[in-house]
Motif scaffolding. Structure first.
Motif, PDB file in Angstrom:
ATOM      1  N   ARG A 142       0.600  -1.427  -0.050  1.00  0.00           N
ATOM      2  CA  ARG A 142      -0.175   0.034  -0.089  1.00  0.00           C
ATOM      3  C   ARG A 142       0.755   1.182  -0.030  1.00  0.00           C
ATOM      4  N   ASN A 143       2.072   1.065   0.451  1.00  0.00           N
ATOM      5  CA  ASN A 143       3.098   2.258   0.517  1.00  0.00           C
ATOM      6  C   ASN A 143       3.692   2.529  -1.029  1.00  0.00           C
ATOM      7  N   ASN A 144       3.537   1.690  -1.619  1.00  0.00           N
ATOM      8  CA  ASN A 144       3.934   2.111  -3.294  1.00  0.00           C
ATOM      9  C   ASN A 144       2.862   2.942  -3.697  1.00  0.00           C
ATOM     10  N   ARG A 145       3.154   4.145  -4.148  1.00  0.00           N
ATOM     11  CA  ARG A 145       1.988   4.943  -4.669  1.00  0.00           C
ATOM     12  C   ARG A 145       2.594   6.282  -5.334  1.00  0.00           C
ATOM     13  N   ILE A 146       1.752   6.950  -6.152  1.00  0.00           N
ATOM     14  CA  ILE A 146       1.986   8.223  -6.799  1.00  0.00           C
ATOM     15  C   ILE A 146       1.068   9.065  -6.531  1.00  0.00           C
ATOM     16  N   GLU A 147       1.557  10.171  -5.994  1.00  0.00           N
ATOM     17  CA  GLU A 147       0.355  11.262  -5.528  1.00  0.00           C
ATOM     18  C   GLU A 147       0.622  12.679  -6.856  1.00  0.00           C
ATOM     19  N   PHE A 148      -0.592  12.706  -7.153  1.00  0.00           N
ATOM     20  CA  PHE A 148      -0.677  13.919  -7.924  1.00  0.00           C
ATOM     21  C   PHE A 148      -1.518  15.130  -7.305  1.00  0.00           C
ATOM     22  N   VAL A 149      -0.775  16.101  -6.885  1.00  0.00           N
ATOM     23  CA  VAL A 149      -1.342  17.453  -6.298  1.00  0.00           C
ATOM     24  C   VAL A 149      -1.890  18.422  -7.115  1.00  0.00           C
ATOM     25  N   LEU A 150      -2.918  18.685  -7.218  1.00  0.00           N
ATOM     26  CA  LEU A 150      -3.552  19.697  -7.877  1.00  0.00           C
ATOM     27  C   LEU A 150      -3.343  20.999  -7.058  1.00  0.00           C
ATOM     28  N   LEU A 151      -2.478  21.817  -7.361  1.00  0.00           N
ATOM     29  CA  LEU A 151      -2.047  22.874  -6.238  1.00  0.00           C
ATOM     30  C   LEU A 151      -2.941  24.130  -6.327  1.00  0.00           C
TER      31      LEU A 151
END
Length: 275
Positions: free
Chosen positions: A262-271
């Motif tokens: 579960r710790n393998n992840r990609i985060e996209f942050v719409l700033l």
């Protein structure tokens, strides 16, 4: 001899024998049951204190806080004991005052970011609701959306793509994307195309169970973040909107066990504007 009318009356006395050590009406059973219940609750409390983290204990304390109903914020977390606080908007919202646009955190004030008028907050919430509602179109899309979780933070709208146990986003420990990630990226790119905010990409990986001379998690998280950026741009996302691409290695685990998938992840942050 006295006549029958003059006969002395016969008096019979019956003595009640009292035996010591009786059951006393069963009251001791009630007292014993109360004692056993109290001891069971005590041992459960000791176990709970030992089995939970400080963050989880704070969440439990906030749940039983009698002043919670008067706060104009929503409960935090996407599952039991998740989130910094039940006063947060989701599992990653700032602690204390929630994510209300009219109540900026001290961090935002220090950055010179005062409360906005609520328009941007509404746009981000609408976009989050749009992403959360994409799973009902088909069984395939529903399975795909199991990899996505969204949330609002001080930075903006966070769209997190993560591994499931039998459905990883990358091949093994490499940075080669699987078809699952290739199918997920256009969903995120299409949603982000509805607005003009800048975007940040964060790579995270799980901790490795063995000790190596050179830990590859930094390079691995950075390479995966760049792969995700490239897939976004191949999906039609404007490269000029990319603000930054970062790898956080295994330093920010999503769950308590740092070695789970579960710790393998990609985060996209719409700033948010101004961040």
């Amino acid at each position: 001899m006295a006549g029958p009318g003059n006969a002395a009356p016969v008096i019979i006395k019956r003595r009640k024998s009292v035996q010591e050590g009786g059951h006393h009406g069963g009251a001791w059973k009630v007292a014993y049951a109360d004692f056993v219940t109290a001891m069971m609750a005590f041992f459960l409390l000791m176990w709970l204190l030992n089995a939970t983290t400080d963050k989880q204990r704070k969440g439990i304390a906030d749940y039983f806080n009698p002043v919670m109903p008067i706060h104009r914020t929503s409960g935090g977390g996407d599952g039991m004991f998740e989130g910094d606080s039940l006063f947060s908007e989701d599992s990653r919202a700032r602690e204390g005052s929630g994510a209300a646009a009219r109540h900026p955190s001290e961090q935002r004030r220090a950055m010179g970011l005062e409360a906005d008028t609520g328009g941007e907050q509404k746009v981000l919430k609408d976009l989050m609701a749009r992403l959360d509602g994409l799973g009902g179109e088909s069984p395939e899309r529903l399975a795909l959306m199991r990899h996505i979780v969204t949330g609002l933070t001080d930075e903006g709208l966070v769209v997190e793509l993560f591994d499931l146990t039998d459905r990883p986003l990358f091949d093994g420990e490499s940075e080669r994307p699987t078809q699952i990630l290739r199918d997920l990226i256009p969903v995120v790119a299409g949603a982000f195309a509805l607005v003009e905010n800048a975007v940040a990409v964060h790579g995270h990986v799980r901790s490795l169970p063995i000790t190596r001379i050179e830990n590859p998690v930094w390079q691995q998280s950075s390479s995966r973040a760049h792969q995700a950026r490239q897939l976004m741009e191949l999906s039609g996302f404007a490269p000029a909107r990319m603000r930054r691409v970062s790898g956080f290695a295994d330093r920010r685990p999503a769950v308590a066990d740092p070695m789970v998938a579960r710790n393998n992840r990609i985060e996209f942050v719409l700033l948010r504007n101004g961040t």
